[in-house]
Design a protein around this motif. Structure first.
Motif, short mmCIF file in Angstrom:
data_model
loop_
_atom_site.label_atom_id
_atom_site.label_comp_id
_atom_site.label_asym_id
_atom_site.label_seq_id
_atom_site.Cartn_x
_atom_site.Cartn_y
_atom_site.Cartn_z
N PHE A 180 72.30 -11.19 32.41
CA PHE A 180 73.03 -10.68 31.25
C PHE A 180 72.90 -11.64 30.08
CE2 PHE A 180 76.46 -9.04 34.42
CZ PHE A 180 75.62 -8.02 34.83
N SER A 181 73.00 -11.09 28.87
CA SER A 181 73.26 -11.91 27.70
C SER A 181 74.76 -12.22 27.65
CB SER A 181 72.85 -11.17 26.42
OG SER A 181 71.46 -10.92 26.40
N ALA A 182 75.12 -13.23 26.86
CA ALA A 182 76.52 -13.63 26.77
C ALA A 182 77.36 -12.50 26.19
CB ALA A 182 76.65 -14.88 25.91
N PRO A 183 78.57 -12.27 26.75
CA PRO A 183 79.43 -11.20 26.23
C PRO A 183 79.95 -11.53 24.84
CG PRO A 183 80.60 -12.51 27.86
CD PRO A 183 79.17 -12.97 27.87
N THR A 184 80.07 -10.51 24.03
CA THR A 184 80.63 -10.66 22.68
C THR A 184 82.09 -10.20 22.69
OG1 THR A 184 79.81 -8.46 22.15
CG2 THR A 184 78.40 -10.32 21.57
N GLU A 185 82.84 -10.57 21.66
CA GLU A 185 84.25 -10.17 21.55
C GLU A 185 85.02 -10.51 22.82
OE1 GLU A 185 85.42 -9.12 18.73
OE2 GLU A 185 83.46 -9.01 17.77
N TRP A 186 84.71 -11.66 23.38
CA TRP A 186 85.29 -12.03 24.66
C TRP A 186 86.81 -12.17 24.59
CZ3 TRP A 186 85.16 -11.94 29.55
CH2 TRP A 186 85.88 -12.84 30.32
#
Length: 328
Positions: free
Chosen positions: A126-132
């Motif tokens: 996965f790419s890093a999650p946004t709006e974590w």
């Protein structure tokens, strides 16, 4: 006790949705019975892994199914009332559920129910999650009455998880029973259970995800090569104890997290092999809460929006998992 005023199709549809819950190797260790105005959930001991001797992971799968059921019934206009372990003479009777009408169905109720059908286990990087921060606030402080604690593993500790995964594989290198189960539940001839080959990864893809369970590899062109290394956020679900109640509650919390992530577009993958062995469970304890019992890890992140989702993993026919008796 709430009174049920719906016909059998409501229960059939809700149980069908509940059975989309994740379970160890997609073993689906549940049996549902509707009678006397109640829906009852039983653990099916014939579907508990030999390597899951305490049935902890099977119970987590059943807990996830309870939460899926609750979500599906809410979208249909019904509130679910759950009595846990109602029969002291039947340890496999996990829950009895009755239902009462709710005033109105919210848009969030509908979105959560839709997420049941789009959620899947993704074993690729996965790419890093946004709006974590916006989503992590949902479970801040715990879930399921705060009995399940959720910790985010700090980035600087992720190499220790990779070490734990390597330790787990080393311990099980010559564990023939463990490997026999993996091969059984990934066999290509099964159509209604187990992990299909479309959900497995190649050796090169597996190498880019440091904490995944090592399944039998498949041979195919490498996918998601634009993500050279997994950047997933890792959650650890833990409980104060390690009872059957704790396992069931962990499964319910897992379901809630997976559906929330799906609603905001995050990909997820449940990781349990690091909590199956005493050696790696102790390592996980040292990373977060030394006094707690680690139950489940969840990888979450972002995948390319143009990527075509694979077919849903199979599920057993409803006729095999639900018995309907006379409706009141």
């Amino acid at each position: 006790m709430p009174t049920t005023l719906f016909d059998s199709k409501v229960i059939q549809d809700a149980v069908t949705a509940a059975c989309r819950a994740p379970s160890l190797h997609n073993s689906q260790p549940w049996q549902w019975v509707y009678s006397d105005g109640q829906l009852r959930l039983f653990l099916d001991p014939s579907r508990v892994m030999d390597t899951d001797q305490s049935a902890r992971e099977a119970l987590m799968g059943c807990g996830a199914a309870i939460d899926h059921l609750r979500v599906a019934m809410a979208a249909a206009g019904w509130k679910t009332h759950v009595e846990y372990f109602p029969n002291p003479d039947s340890s496999n009777h996990l829950a009895s559920m009755s239902f009462g009408p709710i005033d109105y169905v919210t848009e969030r109720d509908r979105l959560r129910a839709q997420a049941i059908w789009t959620r899947r286990t993704d074993r690729l990087p996965f790419s890093a999650p946004t709006e974590w921060q916006s989503i992590s606030s949902i479970w801040a402080g715990g879930m399921h009455g705060n009995s399940v604690r959720i910790d985010t593993i700090p980035t600087d500790l992720l190499p220790k998880l990779t070490d734990a995964a390597q330790i787990a594989e080393s311990i099980r290198l010559y564990d023939s029973a463990y490997h026999d189960e993996l091969h059984w539940w990934t066999a290509p001839f099964e159509k209604t259970e187990g992990i299909p080959h479309s959900a497995l990864v190649s050796a090169a893809e597996s190498d880019r995800v440091g904490i995944e369970r090592v399944f039998p590899v498949v041979h195919r062109p490498e996918r998601r090569s634009e993500i050279p290394e997994d950047q997933a956020m890792i959650l650890l679900l833990s409980t104060d104890g390690d009872s059957r109640e704790d396992a069931l509650a962990s499964g319910e919390a897992l379901s809630a997290i997976l559906l929330e992530c799906t609603m905001v577009g995050f990909a997820t993958c449940t990781v349990t092999h690091l909590t199956e062995l005493d050696e790696t469970r102790k390592l996980l304890q040292s990373l977060t809460r030394p006094e707690a019992s680690p139950q489940i890890l969840v990888r979450m992140g972002v995948v390319p929006v143009t990527e075509k989702a694979p077919q849903p993993t199979p599920r057993r026919p409803l006729s095999e998992v639900l018995r309907l008796r006379a409706f009141d």
